[in-house]
Motif scaffolding. Structure first.
Motif, PDB file in Angstrom:
ATOM      1  N   GLY A  32      -1.271   7.869   1.288  1.00  0.00           N
ATOM      2  CA  GLY A  32      -2.600   7.766   1.877  1.00  0.00           C
ATOM      3  C   GLY A  32      -2.757   8.619   3.115  1.00  0.00           C
ATOM      4  O   GLY A  32      -3.755   9.324   3.286  1.00  0.00           O
ATOM      5  N   TYR A  60      -8.835   4.737   7.459  1.00  0.00           N
ATOM      6  CA  TYR A  60      -7.947   4.230   6.410  1.00  0.00           C
ATOM      7  C   TYR A  60      -8.294   2.778   6.139  1.00  0.00           C
ATOM      8  O   TYR A  60      -8.495   2.003   7.063  1.00  0.00           O
ATOM      9  CB  TYR A  60      -6.487   4.330   6.863  1.00  0.00           C
ATOM     10  N   GLN A  85      -7.991   1.459   0.003  1.00  0.00           N
ATOM     11  CA  GLN A  85      -7.033   0.518  -0.550  1.00  0.00           C
ATOM     12  C   GLN A  85      -7.827  -0.452  -1.426  1.00  0.00           C
ATOM     13  O   GLN A  85      -8.847  -0.973  -0.977  1.00  0.00           O
ATOM     14  CB  GLN A  85      -6.348  -0.290   0.548  1.00  0.00           C
ATOM     15  N   ASP A 137       0.843  -1.190   0.000  1.00  0.00           N
ATOM     16  CA  ASP A 137       0.000   0.000   0.000  1.00  0.00           C
ATOM     17  C   ASP A 137       0.877   1.239   0.000  1.00  0.00           C
ATOM     18  O   ASP A 137       1.907   1.271   0.664  1.00  0.00           O
ATOM     19  CB  ASP A 137      -0.892  -0.033   1.243  1.00  0.00           C
ATOM     20  N   PRO A 168      -3.425   4.763  -3.254  1.00  0.00           N
ATOM     21  CA  PRO A 168      -4.635   4.973  -2.447  1.00  0.00           C
ATOM     22  C   PRO A 168      -5.450   6.160  -2.962  1.00  0.00           C
ATOM     23  O   PRO A 168      -4.911   7.046  -3.643  1.00  0.00           O
ATOM     24  CB  PRO A 168      -4.067   5.257  -1.052  1.00  0.00           C
TER      25      PRO A 168
END
Length: 335
Positions: free
Chosen positions: A163, A272, A290, A158, A321
């Motif tokens: 993000g 998140y 994600q 990720d 992201p």
């Protein structure tokens, strides 16, 4: 349970002829093929996957180790893995470590002894035991975002720093200047990257990062709840908080409700992962997406490529992201 010898005897052919009918490895006359297929049906014969795997040196089974498939984030990634395995004609052997190192080692040994063709690792607080791969040095591995980064394995990761930055920039754009952060466990790559993104966005906005407004969590409900409770106990509270995953954000929402702090009127929050539950929370949670099913599918594709090309260079793929804005964040209504 019927064997291939039973089928051959009933069909009055050799076992090799039955094998050729099953695997289509040699021409067999239509008449004999129909006779063998009818006997297979009558006897409910199922070919031995073990015998086939010993012959062709593959089981068409992939292993996967996750911290907990009950966690919504992991569950959605696992769903993507399983779907892609099905599409590619593979089975999936899934093991939960539950955060226990000895259980991880035991599961790893079991998967390797079953001769899975490759393994996807997705474990959080754990490190593999020393020498776990010494007896199996050539097993193909892919890390799906979570796991030791120094292993000789392909990685699907990720873009955590981006993000964290997107989440914080969103809060800044809403007029918030007093912004806190609930992190994951310090030292974990995902937690550290998201915190770094938070600090980058704060710095670029010319805002002060107040250490008392940074609370360490554990990526679970209880950690988010206790971290938010700690923030609420301070003499001065932030007006907005970036929370490093949705599980902790859900725990934080409970703490805010218990303290009669309205979200987003009195405090905005951003999570998140954008798990499916984020849409159904009250208020619906603003979160960083994600592509979880996509991550799972990409992990399978990367592992299958590694299996076919074991000597190719190590592959590190970083996902991008995106911010999904919902009801838990709003413009600041007071200075």
């Amino acid at each position: 349970m019927a064997t291939i010898k039973d089928v051959a005897r009933a069909a009055q052919v050799s076992t090799s002829t039955v094998s050729h009918v099953l695997n289509k490895t040699r021409f067999v006359s239509p008449e004999i093929t129909l006779r063998v297929e009818q006997v297979i049906k009558d006897l409910h014969y199922a070919p031995s996957a073990l015998a086939r795997s010993l012959k062709v040196k593959e089981t068409r089974t992939l292993g996967m180790l996750v911290t907990s498939s009950a966690n919504p984030f992991f569950a959605e990634v696992v769903q993507g893995v399983e779907q892609r395995c099905f599409e590619q004609g593979y089975s999936l052997a899934l093991c939960n470590t539950q955060g226990d190192k000895s259980r991880l080692n035991s599961n790893m040994e079991m998967l390797l002894q079953k001769r899975v063709d490759g393994i996807i690792l997705m474990c959080t607080q754990l490190e593999l035991g020393a020498g776990i791969f010494d007896r199996y040095p050539n097993v193909p591995l892919v890390l799906a975002d979570w796991g030791p980064q120094d292993m000789a394995a392909d990685i699907i990761q990720d873009g955590g720093q981006l993000g964290g930055q997107l989440a914080t920039e969103h809060l800044v754009s809403l007029g918030h200047r007093h912004i806190g952060c609930i992190t994951g466990p310090v030292g974990q790559r995902a937690a550290d990257e998201r915190l770094a993104g938070f600090k980058t966005a704060m710095s670029q906005a010319g805002l002060t990062v107040r250490n008392e407004w940074i609370c360490e969590g554990d990526f679970e409900l209880a950690g988010g709840n206790s971290a938010m409770s700690a923030l609420l106990s301070l003499p001065e509270r932030p007006s907005a908080v970036f929370i490093a995953n949705d599980m902790m954000a859900m725990g934080a929402l409970r703490a805010l409700a218990d303290a009669n702090v309205a979200v987003p009127e009195q405090m905005s929050i951003v999570g998140y992962d954008n798990i499916e539950l984020a849409h159904y929370l009250v208020p619906a949670l603003t979160s960083v997406e994600q592509p979880k099913a996509g991550m799972g599918a990409l992990a399978v594709d990367t592992l299958l490529t590694r299996i076919k090309n074991p000597d190719s260079p190590r592959c590190v793929l970083t996902l991008t992201p995106e911010l999904v804005i919902r009801d838990s964040s709003q413009a600041l209504t007071k200075p």
